[in-house]
Design a protein around this motif. Structure first.
Motif, short mmCIF file in Angstrom:
data_model
loop_
_atom_site.label_atom_id
_atom_site.label_comp_id
_atom_site.label_asym_id
_atom_site.label_seq_id
_atom_site.Cartn_x
_atom_site.Cartn_y
_atom_site.Cartn_z
N SER A 148 -1.95 -8.01 -3.55
CA SER A 148 -1.25 -6.72 -3.55
C SER A 148 -1.97 -5.71 -4.42
O SER A 148 -1.99 -4.51 -4.11
CB SER A 148 0.20 -6.90 -4.00
OG SER A 148 0.27 -7.36 -5.33
N GLN A 149 -2.61 -6.17 -5.50
CA GLN A 149 -3.35 -5.26 -6.37
C GLN A 149 -4.62 -4.74 -5.69
O GLN A 149 -5.00 -3.58 -5.87
CB GLN A 149 -3.70 -5.97 -7.68
CG GLN A 149 -2.49 -6.20 -8.57
CD GLN A 149 -2.74 -7.24 -9.65
OE1 GLN A 149 -3.88 -7.69 -9.85
NE2 GLN A 149 -1.69 -7.62 -10.36
N LEU A 150 -5.26 -5.60 -4.90
CA LEU A 150 -6.43 -5.17 -4.14
C LEU A 150 -6.06 -4.05 -3.16
O LEU A 150 -6.75 -3.04 -3.06
CB LEU A 150 -7.00 -6.35 -3.34
CG LEU A 150 -8.05 -7.23 -3.99
CD1 LEU A 150 -8.24 -8.49 -3.15
CD2 LEU A 150 -9.37 -6.49 -4.13
N ILE A 151 -4.97 -4.28 -2.45
CA ILE A 151 -4.51 -3.29 -1.47
C ILE A 151 -4.11 -1.99 -2.17
O ILE A 151 -4.43 -0.89 -1.71
CB ILE A 151 -3.35 -3.86 -0.65
CG1 ILE A 151 -3.84 -5.03 0.21
CG2 ILE A 151 -2.72 -2.79 0.23
CD1 ILE A 151 -2.75 -5.84 0.86
N ALA A 152 -3.44 -2.11 -3.32
CA ALA A 152 -3.04 -0.93 -4.08
C ALA A 152 -4.25 -0.15 -4.57
O ALA A 152 -4.23 1.09 -4.63
CB ALA A 152 -2.15 -1.33 -5.26
N ALA A 153 -5.34 -0.88 -4.92
CA ALA A 153 -6.56 -0.20 -5.38
C ALA A 153 -7.10 0.73 -4.31
O ALA A 153 -7.63 1.80 -4.61
CB ALA A 153 -7.61 -1.24 -5.76
N VAL A 154 -6.93 0.33 -3.06
CA VAL A 154 -7.40 1.15 -1.94
C VAL A 154 -6.41 2.28 -1.65
O VAL A 154 -6.79 3.45 -1.56
CB VAL A 154 -7.59 0.28 -0.68
CG1 VAL A 154 -7.90 1.15 0.54
CG2 VAL A 154 -8.71 -0.73 -0.89
N ARG A 155 -5.15 1.93 -1.53
CA ARG A 155 -4.15 2.91 -1.08
C ARG A 155 -3.73 3.89 -2.16
O ARG A 155 -3.33 5.02 -1.86
CB ARG A 155 -2.92 2.17 -0.56
CG ARG A 155 -3.19 1.39 0.72
CD ARG A 155 -1.95 0.70 1.23
NE ARG A 155 -2.20 0.06 2.53
CZ ARG A 155 -1.42 -0.87 3.07
NH1 ARG A 155 -0.32 -1.25 2.44
NH2 ARG A 155 -1.72 -1.40 4.24
N GLN A 156 -3.82 3.49 -3.42
CA GLN A 156 -3.35 4.35 -4.51
C GLN A 156 -4.49 4.88 -5.37
O GLN A 156 -4.28 5.26 -6.52
CB GLN A 156 -2.34 3.57 -5.35
CG GLN A 156 -1.12 3.10 -4.58
CD GLN A 156 -0.22 2.17 -5.39
OE1 GLN A 156 -0.30 2.11 -6.61
NE2 GLN A 156 0.63 1.43 -4.70
N ARG A 157 -5.69 4.91 -4.81
CA ARG A 157 -6.83 5.40 -5.58
C ARG A 157 -6.67 6.90 -5.87
O ARG A 157 -5.94 7.61 -5.18
CB ARG A 157 -8.14 5.13 -4.84
CG ARG A 157 -8.31 5.88 -3.55
CD ARG A 157 -9.53 5.36 -2.77
NE ARG A 157 -9.82 6.22 -1.62
CZ ARG A 157 -9.17 6.18 -0.47
NH1 ARG A 157 -8.15 5.33 -0.31
NH2 ARG A 157 -9.52 6.98 0.52
N ALA A 158 -7.38 7.35 -6.89
CA ALA A 158 -7.28 8.75 -7.30
C ALA A 158 -7.82 9.68 -6.21
O ALA A 158 -8.69 9.29 -5.42
CB ALA A 158 -8.07 8.95 -8.59
#
Length: 200
Positions: free
Chosen positions: A72-82
């Motif tokens: 979930s953190q990997l996916i969040a890194a993509v979707r919630q990037r700056a």
């Protein structure tokens, strides 16, 4: 935006799960994976076997108890990037922030040996790896507006997931992570003798 406080019930549930996982890893490292039963783990964590199965699907899941969070953190890194940050730069930062501290854990070498020397754990890790590839590539594809089976997205996801394994044996792991992401970003160039990284 602040996150709502975690309730006492959730904290207790998380603490029980962590206690079970810690007891399992300790026993696996002491006795070997195949010599430890679910009953042994339950006894060591002072819970019932039913409680163990409420938190984990089986023995393999006890070894990789944080993988769902990592996915979930990997996916969040993509979707919630700056805003303005590229997908590759976001994944590079995620690997540096999440994986490098793990490599410094005093039990890292023992854990790696446990997995590598246990066929059931190696097989589970491979299945887990495939699932992570599918999830990460889907997240990348969504960001780019292409189909989930897009080969470029699947390939990138797989290479990113291989970065820790490729960097693990290098003397300077941070530099190795950066070098691999530079290859992914800029394309492969034939190395010169002086620039070839050395293994530890």
């Amino acid at each position: 935006m602040t996150e709502p406080p975690v309730g006492r019930r959730e904290r207790k549930k998380a603490a029980t799960r962590q206690a079970i996982a810690d007891a399992a890893l300790r026993l696996f490292l002491e006795r070997g994976y195949d010599q430890v039963s679910i009953r042994d783990i339950a006894d060591a964590a002072d819970v019932s076997t039913t409680t163990v199965f409420k938190h984990f699907t089986g023995k393999e899941a006890l070894v990789f108890d944080q993988e769902q969070d990592r996915e979930s953190q990997l996916i969040a890194a993509v979707r919630q990037r700056a805003a303005g940050q590229s997908i590759l730069d976001a994944l590079r930062q995620h690997v540096l922030d999440s994986w490098l501290p793990i490599t410094a854990h005093p039990q890292m070498a023992e854990f790696t040996h446990l997995v590598d020397s246990t066929p059931a754990l190696r097989a589970y890790a491979e299945r887990m790896w495939t699932r992570h590839t599918d999830s990460l590539s889907a997240a990348i594809a969504d960001e780019l507006g292409v189909d989930h089976d897009n080969l470029a997205c699947v390939t990138l996801a797989r290479f990113v997931l291989e970065v820790p394994a490729l960097a693990r044996g290098q003397r300077d792991r941070r530099a190795a992570v950066d070098a691999i992401f530079d290859i992914l970003t800029q394309g492969w160039q034939p190395p010169t003798k002086s620039s070839a990284p050395r293994s530890a």
